[in-house]
Design a protein around this motif. Structure first.
Motif, short mmCIF file in Angstrom:
data_model
loop_
_atom_site.label_atom_id
_atom_site.label_comp_id
_atom_site.label_asym_id
_atom_site.label_seq_id
_atom_site.Cartn_x
_atom_site.Cartn_y
_atom_site.Cartn_z
N MET A 1 34.17 -71.79 39.27
CA MET A 1 34.47 -71.61 37.75
C MET A 1 34.44 -70.12 37.43
SD MET A 1 32.46 -74.22 35.44
CE MET A 1 32.25 -75.97 36.04
N THR A 2 35.30 -69.96 36.37
CA THR A 2 35.37 -68.35 35.88
C THR A 2 33.93 -68.38 34.70
OG1 THR A 2 36.85 -68.87 33.92
CG2 THR A 2 37.69 -68.19 36.18
N VAL A 3 33.66 -67.04 34.45
CA VAL A 3 32.61 -66.96 33.43
C VAL A 3 33.08 -67.59 32.19
CG1 VAL A 3 31.46 -65.15 31.85
CG2 VAL A 3 31.79 -64.88 34.13
N SER A 4 34.30 -67.59 31.89
CA SER A 4 34.84 -68.16 30.56
C SER A 4 34.71 -69.51 30.79
CB SER A 4 36.34 -67.94 30.27
OG SER A 4 37.19 -68.25 31.36
N GLU A 5 34.91 -70.18 31.80
CA GLU A 5 34.81 -71.62 31.78
C GLU A 5 33.41 -72.19 31.90
OE1 GLU A 5 38.75 -72.67 34.75
OE2 GLU A 5 36.92 -71.86 35.88
N LYS A 6 32.52 -71.48 32.48
CA LYS A 6 31.19 -71.71 32.53
C LYS A 6 30.54 -71.64 31.23
CE LYS A 6 30.28 -70.32 37.24
NZ LYS A 6 29.69 -69.04 38.07
N ILE A 7 31.14 -70.59 30.40
CA ILE A 7 30.46 -70.57 28.76
C ILE A 7 30.71 -71.87 28.20
CG2 ILE A 7 30.74 -69.36 26.50
CD1 ILE A 7 31.36 -66.73 28.14
N LYS A 8 32.29 -72.29 28.23
CA LYS A 8 32.54 -73.36 27.37
C LYS A 8 31.97 -74.66 28.18
CE LYS A 8 36.95 -75.89 26.67
NZ LYS A 8 38.28 -76.09 26.87
N TYR A 9 31.80 -74.79 29.48
CA TYR A 9 31.06 -76.03 30.05
C TYR A 9 29.69 -76.17 29.64
CZ TYR A 9 28.73 -78.83 33.64
OH TYR A 9 28.01 -79.77 34.12
N TYR A 10 28.68 -74.81 29.61
CA TYR A 10 27.36 -75.10 29.26
C TYR A 10 27.20 -75.16 27.46
CZ TYR A 10 25.83 -74.18 33.98
OH TYR A 10 25.89 -74.15 35.04
N ARG A 11 28.41 -74.70 26.98
CA ARG A 11 28.35 -74.96 25.49
C ARG A 11 28.66 -76.47 25.24
NH1 ARG A 11 32.02 -75.80 22.08
NH2 ARG A 11 33.88 -74.98 23.28
N ASN A 12 29.74 -77.02 26.04
CA ASN A 12 29.85 -78.37 25.72
C ASN A 12 28.84 -79.15 26.29
OD1 ASN A 12 32.45 -77.92 24.43
ND2 ASN A 12 33.45 -77.95 26.43
N MET A 13 28.22 -79.06 27.35
CA MET A 13 27.13 -79.68 27.79
C MET A 13 25.79 -79.73 26.99
SD MET A 13 25.52 -79.10 31.48
CE MET A 13 23.74 -79.06 31.78
N ARG A 14 25.69 -78.67 26.13
CA ARG A 14 24.76 -78.65 24.86
C ARG A 14 25.22 -79.13 23.68
NH1 ARG A 14 21.81 -77.56 28.69
NH2 ARG A 14 20.67 -75.55 29.17
N GLY A 15 26.57 -79.59 23.72
CA GLY A 15 26.97 -80.23 22.58
C GLY A 15 26.90 -79.28 21.14
N ILE A 16 27.43 -78.27 21.12
CA ILE A 16 27.53 -77.32 20.37
C ILE A 16 28.61 -76.71 20.00
CG2 ILE A 16 24.90 -76.84 20.05
CD1 ILE A 16 25.76 -74.02 21.52
N SER A 17 29.15 -76.22 18.83
CA SER A 17 30.60 -75.76 18.56
C SER A 17 30.62 -74.04 18.87
CB SER A 17 30.90 -75.89 17.13
OG SER A 17 30.02 -75.09 16.43
N GLN A 18 31.64 -73.70 19.02
CA GLN A 18 31.84 -72.23 19.44
C GLN A 18 31.28 -71.46 18.20
OE1 GLN A 18 36.09 -72.06 19.79
NE2 GLN A 18 35.88 -72.21 21.76
N GLU A 19 31.33 -71.98 16.86
CA GLU A 19 30.61 -71.45 15.77
C GLU A 19 29.10 -71.26 15.83
OE1 GLU A 19 33.28 -73.60 15.61
OE2 GLU A 19 34.59 -72.16 15.08
N MET A 20 28.48 -72.33 16.33
CA MET A 20 27.19 -72.57 16.36
C MET A 20 26.56 -71.66 17.59
SD MET A 20 24.29 -73.49 15.59
CE MET A 20 24.60 -74.95 14.72
#
Length: 183
Positions: A1-20
């Motif tokens: 996974m790239t850094v960008s994919e990891k950011i999205k993955y962990y953000r989604n895993m936490r259930g938070i939006s990009q804004e949050m």
């Protein structure tokens, strides 16, 4: 996974939006979007803020290229210095360690439980890979391998998702708080 994919993955895993995530990290949400789409790469200080906001270690964004004996030993020596790790081995008649008998264990229950889950998942993966007879075709076998490898990758991400402190001298449930995520 790239850094960008990891950011999205962990953000989604936490259930938070990009804004949050932007609010929690103190980084503009438009910048978070650029990081996730791979348009921009976060600098180390930005990545640290994102990791703090997500409640994960910054090391989860890094890929370690471990190729040499030196690479492995450097990591093992750092682990031995910082956490309660044990080396077990048989000794020959002269009292010298038998290299092929060396085993590493940890005094930390959380690490051991997570490793046990990983070993179980890895064992299932290895059994699917070894089972060349149980599939109607090579293509079906390859698909099963790809599926189980994806499952193991997902399990690994969940297993490393912990802020429990394991440094020498800490006992019980002590967690690292990410108070420096937002400036």
């Amino acid at each position: 996974m790239t850094v960008s994919e990891k950011i999205k993955y962990y953000r989604n895993m936490r259930g938070i939006s990009q804004e949050m995530l932007g609010e929690l990290s103190g980084i503009n949400s438009a910048t978070i979007k650029k990081y996730e789409y791979g348009i921009r790469n976060p600098k180390p200080d930005q990545l640290l803020k994102i990791a703090g906001a997500l409640g994960i270690s910054i090391y989860q964004f890094m890929d370690f290229d471990i190729e040499t004996t030196s690479d492995v030993l450097t990591l093992l020596f750092q682990l031995d210095e910082q956490i309660d790790m044990n080396f077990e081995m048989k000794k020959d008649r002269k009292g010298n360690p038998v290299p092929s008998s060396i085993k590493i264990s940890f005094d930390n229950v959380d690490i051991n439980e997570r490793l046990a889950k990983y070993i179980k998942a890895k064992g299932l993966c290895d059994s699917v890979i070894a089972d060349t007879e149980g599939y109607a075709s090579a293509k079906e076998h390859e698909a099963a391998i790809a599926e189980i490898q994806a499952d193991v990758a997902e399990i690994k991400h969940h297993l490393i998702d912990s802020n429990r402190i394991v440094k020498k001298g800490t006992h019980g449930n002590v967690f690292k708080l990410n108070t420096d995520a937002k400036e």
